[in-house]
Design a protein around this motif. Structure first.
Motif, PDB file in Angstrom:
ATOM      1  N   ILE A  69       0.879  -1.172   0.000  1.00 31.82           N
ATOM      2  CA  ILE A  69       0.000   0.000   0.000  1.00 31.82           C
ATOM      3  C   ILE A  69       0.915   1.220   0.000  1.00 31.82           C
ATOM      4  O   ILE A  69       1.822   1.324   0.837  1.00 31.82           O
ATOM      5  N   GLU A  70       0.691   2.112  -0.958  1.00 26.94           N
ATOM      6  CA  GLU A  70       1.595   3.259  -1.096  1.00 26.94           C
ATOM      7  C   GLU A  70       0.821   4.386  -1.764  1.00 26.94           C
ATOM      8  O   GLU A  70       0.065   4.144  -2.699  1.00 26.94           O
ATOM      9  N   ARG A  71       1.027   5.613  -1.264  1.00 28.08           N
ATOM     10  CA  ARG A  71       0.244   6.690  -1.860  1.00 28.08           C
ATOM     11  C   ARG A  71       0.970   7.437  -2.977  1.00 28.08           C
ATOM     12  O   ARG A  71       0.335   8.131  -3.760  1.00 28.08           O
ATOM     13  N   ARG A  75       6.429   5.923  -6.697  1.00 27.25           N
ATOM     14  CA  ARG A  75       6.869   4.713  -5.982  1.00 27.25           C
ATOM     15  C   ARG A  75       6.037   3.505  -6.406  1.00 27.25           C
ATOM     16  O   ARG A  75       6.563   2.407  -6.554  1.00 27.25           O
ATOM     17  N   ILE A  96      -3.138   4.172  -2.595  1.00 25.00           N
ATOM     18  CA  ILE A  96      -4.245   4.729  -1.812  1.00 25.00           C
ATOM     19  C   ILE A  96      -3.702   5.240  -0.483  1.00 25.00           C
ATOM     20  O   ILE A  96      -2.597   4.907  -0.067  1.00 25.00           O
ATOM     21  N   LEU A 132       0.965   7.854  11.159  1.00 22.44           N
ATOM     22  CA  LEU A 132       0.132   6.696  10.803  1.00 22.44           C
ATOM     23  C   LEU A 132      -0.377   5.951  12.034  1.00 22.44           C
ATOM     24  O   LEU A 132      -1.543   5.548  12.103  1.00 22.44           O
TER      25      LEU A 132
END
Ligand SMILES: C[S@@+](CC[C@H](N)C(=O)[O-])C[C@H]1O[C@@H](n2cnc3c(N)ncnc32)[C@H](O)[C@@H]1O
Length: 209
Positions: A69-71, A75, A96, A132
């Motif tokens: 999961i990476e926004r 990347r 997301i 986070l």
């Protein structure tokens, strides 16, 4: 939403595009079969960055599915290209915001292990609400962890680790586990830099009960 890859002139889809998981519906939890075709225990790498850890884990554990999961778009693209280049069959990436993924997208009680490795420390006091690891994160994570599912956290940032300790201590529905030195647990891309600077690494491991 899907904008990570340019269509080739021939109209052919870039194979890297298939690595990105784009939910069909952002307002309903995705069925697991939409993410991975095969059934296997799921591990998620939250804030996977450029994917060095994700790829290394997927190669070491071919019987598990791995979702990054990476926004950041750049990347996510890099992870997808790396996974195609290295022909790793058990990785997908979701671009997301993590809080949204946990609350609205990922299937409930589906995750065997969630890795949160070197999350951004947001050192300025007025930025700390962006961290986070918060009460709401622990609550939402509990919903997507399978029975006995684990959370593994690493950071080089002592003030953030002390903050995490407080959040973890009051999180309901978890027990703390030892995390002895594990040479089989891959070093992440950021960790390599921190280790080269001689920084200490703090870690925590919890299990859903
Ligand atoms: C410091 S980097 C660590 C990357 C990787 N885990 C490592 O150890 O090499 C933190 C990563 O988390 C991503 N990130 C931060 N907050 C996020 C969020 N709320 N949702 C998704 N990704 C996030 C950042 O874009 C960045 O790539």
């Amino acid at each position: 939403m899907r904008a990570a890859f340019r269509e080739k002139e021939s109209g052919e889809v870039d194979p890297a595009e298939k690595i990105e998981f784009v939910p069909a519906d952002y307002f309903a939890r995705a069925p697991m079969r939409d993410i991975f075709e095969r059934e296997a225990p799921l591990q998620v790498d939250i804030g996977c960055g450029e994917g060095g850890f994700l790829e290394a884990m997927a190669v070491k554990h071919p019987g598990h599915n791995f979702l990054g999961i990476e926004r950041l778009l750049g990347r996510v693209r890099k992870v997808c290209r790396g996974v195609v280049h290295n022909k790793i069959p058990n990785v997908r990436v979701l671009r997301i915001e993590t809080a949204y993924a946990l609350r609205y997208v990922l299937p409930l009680e589906s995750v065997a292990v969630a890795h949160v490795l070197f999350p951004d420390p947001w050192p300025k006091r007025h930025h700390q609400p962006r961290r986070l690891i918060q009460d709401g994160f622990m609550e939402a994570l509990h919903g997507i962890l399978a029975d006995g599912g684990e959370l593994r956290i690493k950071t080089d940032d002592e003030p953030y680790f002390l903050w995490m300790e407080k959040v973890l201590a009051k999180a309901k529905g978890y027990e703390r586990l030892d995390w002895p030195d594990d040479p089989e647990y891959p070093i992440t891309d950021f960790e390599r830099r921190f280790l080269a600077q001689g920084l200490p690494i703090y870690r925590a491991r919890l299990r859903k009960v």
